[in-house]
Design an enzyme around this catalytic site. Structure first.
Site, mmCIF file in Angstrom:
data_model
loop_
_atom_site.group_PDB
_atom_site.id
_atom_site.type_symbol
_atom_site.label_atom_id
_atom_site.label_comp_id
_atom_site.label_asym_id
_atom_site.label_seq_id
_atom_site.Cartn_x
_atom_site.Cartn_y
_atom_site.Cartn_z
ATOM 1 N N CYS A 263 8.126 61.002 -32.285
ATOM 2 C CA CYS A 263 6.806 60.498 -32.182
ATOM 3 C C CYS A 263 7.249 60.341 -30.386
ATOM 4 C CB CYS A 263 7.472 59.425 -32.652
ATOM 5 S SG CYS A 263 8.340 58.499 -32.738
ATOM 6 N N HIS B 227 2.375 53.958 -39.410
ATOM 7 C CA HIS B 227 1.870 54.713 -37.987
ATOM 8 C C HIS B 227 1.248 55.520 -38.678
ATOM 9 C CE1 HIS B 227 2.146 55.706 -34.114
ATOM 10 N NE2 HIS B 227 3.073 55.458 -33.805
ATOM 11 N N GLN C 243 -0.353 58.603 -35.949
ATOM 12 C CA GLN C 243 1.070 59.450 -35.880
ATOM 13 C C GLN C 243 1.199 60.639 -37.019
ATOM 14 O OE1 GLN C 243 3.329 59.517 -32.543
ATOM 15 N NE2 GLN C 243 3.761 61.016 -33.802
ATOM 16 N N ASP D 33 13.259 59.963 -34.727
ATOM 17 C CA ASP D 33 12.408 58.771 -34.089
ATOM 18 C C ASP D 33 13.666 57.711 -33.518
ATOM 19 O OD1 ASP D 33 10.649 57.025 -32.596
ATOM 20 O OD2 ASP D 33 10.107 55.477 -34.302
ATOM 21 N N ARG E 90 -2.270 64.009 -30.592
ATOM 22 C CA ARG E 90 -1.928 62.068 -31.108
ATOM 23 C C ARG E 90 -3.961 61.982 -30.332
ATOM 24 N NH1 ARG E 90 1.224 58.114 -30.871
ATOM 25 N NH2 ARG E 90 -0.706 57.334 -32.413
ATOM 26 N N ARG F 124 -1.999 47.363 -32.021
ATOM 27 C CA ARG F 124 -0.313 47.830 -32.312
ATOM 28 C C ARG F 124 0.489 46.202 -31.983
ATOM 29 N NH1 ARG F 124 2.264 52.761 -30.666
ATOM 30 N NH2 ARG F 124 4.192 52.093 -29.959
#
Length: 329
Positions: A270, A133, A136, A229, A315, A106
């Site tokens: 998210c 991503h 996700q 987001d 997740r 990440r």
């Protein structure tokens, strides 16, 4: 469908609609087993490395809990590692690949996670880069399918800055699975033409569609899902924050946006979300810009329409499915 065993999980462009649906279905299965207390620690004796160059709550916890449920041990690497500092990504990959059965990354550029995959010799999972991503996406599709019972044909609206990892990944995923994807923003925040062209090709095959619009009414009319987001990231210069907030305020997810949507439409994010600026960063935003909410109002975030915490839980289940699929022969 070919097995995903030993395959990297780097970006949604790498996977077919059938493979994405398989991971959603596997996530659902593993989630059900966990809820029933059915063990699935089929990867006992395996070890994975978790590389975090960016801070995380959901991604880190999801990988650690999922790995534990599967019987694996984790090693967390953050500021204490040599990656990209005294040692190249290529060399780091070749070292970690000798010690671990899988690597999560990440951080920043997509090229970093691609190099880890190229040189490590073990499955590498993208926990977030500037461009993508993918973990996700499986959680989001699982959450939508749980709520509506299906994916194909749903109208999915993304509001806000559509140039980077979240909107890029959502557009490709929706296009491959037959959803009708709409990006709603100021035109200068639209996704790249090249990616939109690819998404349109996928949508033509799946029966979905891709729409870009500056009109909130056009975007949100008959929407099933409205997604957003954060607009700004830590470390960006103050001028970037000021410009972005000014440009995107008309695209805040609020009661007006939902007034055009279907009665059973849901809100997704998210996380983390600037819906209530009571945090340290939030107070600074409030002080500088006089705002109490950014990309979503607290009214919507805390409403019955909001399924963000189902999404957050998923997740873990979806990351478990990704590791299971790529590490179990």
């Amino acid at each position: 469908m070919e097995s995903l065993y030993k395959k990297n999980f780097l970006k949604m462009l790498d996977f077919s609609g059938e493979e994405i649906q398989y991971l959603v279905d596997l996530s659902e299965k593993l989630k059900a087993e966990k809820k029933k207390g059915i063990p699935h620690d089929v990867l006992r004796g395996k070890n994975i490395a978790l590389i975090f160059e960016k801070t995380s709550t959901r991604t880190r916890c999801s990988f650690e809990v999922a790995a534990h449920d599967l019987g694996m041990s984790t090693t967390y690497l953050a500021g204490g590692s040599q990656i990209g500092k005294k040692e190249s990504i290529k060399d780091t990959a070749r070292v970690l690949g000798r010690m671990f059965d899988g690597i999560e990354y990440r951080g920043y550029g997509q090229e970093i996670v691609e190099d880890l995959a190229k040189y490590s010799g073990v499955p590498v999972w993208n926990g977030l880069t500037n461009e993508s991503h993918p973990t996700q996406m499986i959680a989001d599709m699982l959450t939508i399918e749980e709520h509506f019972g299906h994916l194909k044909g749903l109208k999915f609206v993304y509001m806000g800055d559509a140039r980077y990892n979240m909107a890029n990944s959502l557009m490709i995923t929706c296009a491959k699975l037959g959803l009708d994807f709409t990006a709603c923003s100021n035109k200068k925040y639209f996704p790249s033409e090249e990616l939109v062209e690819k998404a349109n090709e996928f949508a033509e095959e799946s029966g979905g569609s891709v729409t870009l619009t500056e009109s909130v009414e056009e975007a949100c009319t008959d929407a099933d899902i409205i997604y957003t987001d954060v607009w700004v990231s830590m470390g960006e210069p103050e001028e970037a924050w000021k410009e972005r907030i000014h440009d995107l305020l008309p695209y805040q997810v609020n009661a007006n946006a939902f007034s055009y949507a279907k009665e059973n439409a849901v809100f997704m994010h998210c996380l983390p979300a600037f819906h209530d600026l009571g945090t340290e960063v939030g107070r600074e935003i409030n002080k500088k810009y006089g705002l109490s909410e950014l990309e979503v109002t607290n009214q919507i975030f805390e409403s019955s329409r909001s399924i963000v915490f189902d999404e957050a839980e998923n997740r873990m289940h979806s990351i478990k499915a990704i590791m299971y699929a790529t590490l179990v022969p």
